[in-house]
Design an enzyme around this catalytic site. Structure first.
Site, short mmCIF file in Angstrom:
data_model
loop_
_atom_site.label_atom_id
_atom_site.label_comp_id
_atom_site.label_asym_id
_atom_site.label_seq_id
_atom_site.Cartn_x
_atom_site.Cartn_y
_atom_site.Cartn_z
CE LYS A 102 -11.78 16.61 8.44
NZ LYS A 102 -11.84 17.94 9.05
CG ASP B 232 -14.70 18.60 11.27
OD1 ASP B 232 -15.58 19.50 11.22
OD2 ASP B 232 -13.48 18.84 11.22
CD GLU C 185 -13.49 19.17 14.77
OE1 GLU C 185 -12.93 19.96 14.01
OE2 GLU C 185 -13.04 18.03 15.02
CG ASP D 136 -11.95 23.46 13.70
OD1 ASP D 136 -11.09 24.32 13.95
OD2 ASP D 136 -11.72 22.50 12.94
CE LYS E 195 -8.17 22.20 13.32
NZ LYS E 195 -9.11 22.23 12.18
MG MG Z 1 -12.56 20.67 12.16
#
Ligand code: MG
Length: 372
Positions: free
Chosen positions: A172, A199, A227, A252, A276
């Site tokens: 992240k 991400d 991402e 995303d 998702k």
């Molecule tokens: Mg993501």
């Protein structure tokens, strides 16, 4: 358990209870920091007594939903649409009824849609993945997320994950751009043999994303993908990054529906799509996104919010069932002290093995929470 197919698919009850699960460590991205997961557990009951399970987490930063809003949507328009319609409209008809019962509320829809799919597959007596056309014995390989922190802490988390058998790490980033490179360098130095997914959670703009990715390449740190480098509405920026670098770029937050998938594919705005269930509203919509990707020659990752085992299990069944879903990011249940349901799958290192039991293969473990 197959009585429901003879009489159609009749939903007789939709139930929910609140859910709280503590996290083993804070989950930090460029957008938020959470120390526990609050959400909702759902049950859908069919007229033959078959019960399916679903779940969703409160995620203000992504879907804008709270426990209260999910409860209101589930027991309001969603349950109404599900139980009012003809029983002979089948699974697809029921799933469409959930999808069109109200606007937005995708986590609430997913929680009920997953429970419906679980009940349907239980009624058929097969794992959900097989009911969807996949092979439930397929073994998936998931990454492990390293949350945003200072470089030393991220390096320690990466070493710990790597030692637990996770060789693909999702890092992240997306906060203070100069520090992001230092964070990744520290992680790479600590686990040079790991593969990295980055991400940024919308934390960069197009020009800085290109600059950072090129700097990472100059530092000879190999990247599997990046991402959502830019804000979700900036499709032009996403497309610019995708065109400027040879690292695969994944949408995303910009992807919440099959329509979004079509727009992204048509615009060439990304190389990869992150599906998702909580963003798109359920199993059917997730499969439709993967179909669009397949038609466009794109691949997908399946991910999840920081949410309970039920949601993760459902996502894993979808991953197994669709050939366009080739990447898996389903580590969140490993962060949560989850006592709601057990089973569904086991993780051996980074290998995810699905239960071969009907539906999602989950078993009740406790009855805490407020039944409604
Ligand atoms: Mg993501």
């Amino acid at each position: 358990m197959s009585g429901s197919s003879r009489h159609g698919l009749a939903v007789t009850d939709v139930r929910s209870r609140d859910y709280t699960g503590g996290l083993s460590r804070p989950f930090v991205t460029s957008r938020r920091s959470v120390t526990e997961v609050t959400g909702i557990l759902t049950e859908v009951e069919l007229d033959d007594g078959t019960v399916g399970h679903g779940s969703a987490a409160q995620t203000f930063a992504v879907t804008g939903e709270s426990v209260e809003s999910m409860r209101a949507a589930i027991h309001g328009p969603i349950a109404e649409a599900l139980m009012a319609g003809p029983v002979d409209r089948g699974l697809r008809g029921h799933a469409d009824a959930i999808a069109t019962s109200c606007t937005a509320n995708t986590s609430a829809k997913a929680a009920v849609d997953v429970a419906l799919h679980d009940a349907w597959a239980r009624g058929l007596g097969v794992p959900l993945a097989e009911a969807l056309g996949g092979d439930a014995s397929t073994v998936l390989r998931t990454d492990m997320t390293v949350g945003l922190a200072d470089p030393e802490a991220m390096a320690r988390a990466a070493v710990s994950a790597f030692e637990d058998g996770f060789t693909v790490l999702k890092i992240k980033l997306g906060r203070d751009q100069r520090a992001d490179l230092d964070r990744l360098k520290a992680v790479h130095e600590a686990v040079p043999d790991a593969e990295f997914r980055l991400d940024a959670n919308q934390g960069w703009d197009a020009k800085s994303a290109v600059r950072i990715i090129r700097a990472i390449q100059e530092a000879q740190i190999p990247l599997q993908l990046v991402e959502q480098p830019v804000p979700k509405h900036d499709l032009r920026g996403l497309a610019a990054v995708t065109a400027a670098v040879d690292v695969p770029i994944m949408a995303d937050e910009a992807l919440n529906s099959p329509q979004d998938a079509f727009e992204i594919a048509h615009a060439g705005a990304a190389d990869l799509l992150n599906i998702k269930l909580a963003k798109c509203g359920g199993v059917g919509s997730a499969m439709a996104i993967a179909d669009v990707a397949h038609a466009a020659g794109m691949s997908c990752m399946i991910g999840a919010m920081m949410e309970p085992r039920i949601s993760i299990t459902a996502a894993a069944h979808v991953a197994v069932a669709h050939p366009a879903i080739t990447l898996v990011d389903l580590d969140s249940a490993e962060w949560i002290d989850d006592r709601a349901l057990t089973g569904g799958y086991v993780l051996h290192g980074d290998r995810l093995h699905l239960s071969q039991s009907p539906g999602l293969g989950l078993e009740p473990a406790s009855t805490e929470g407020n039944e409604r």
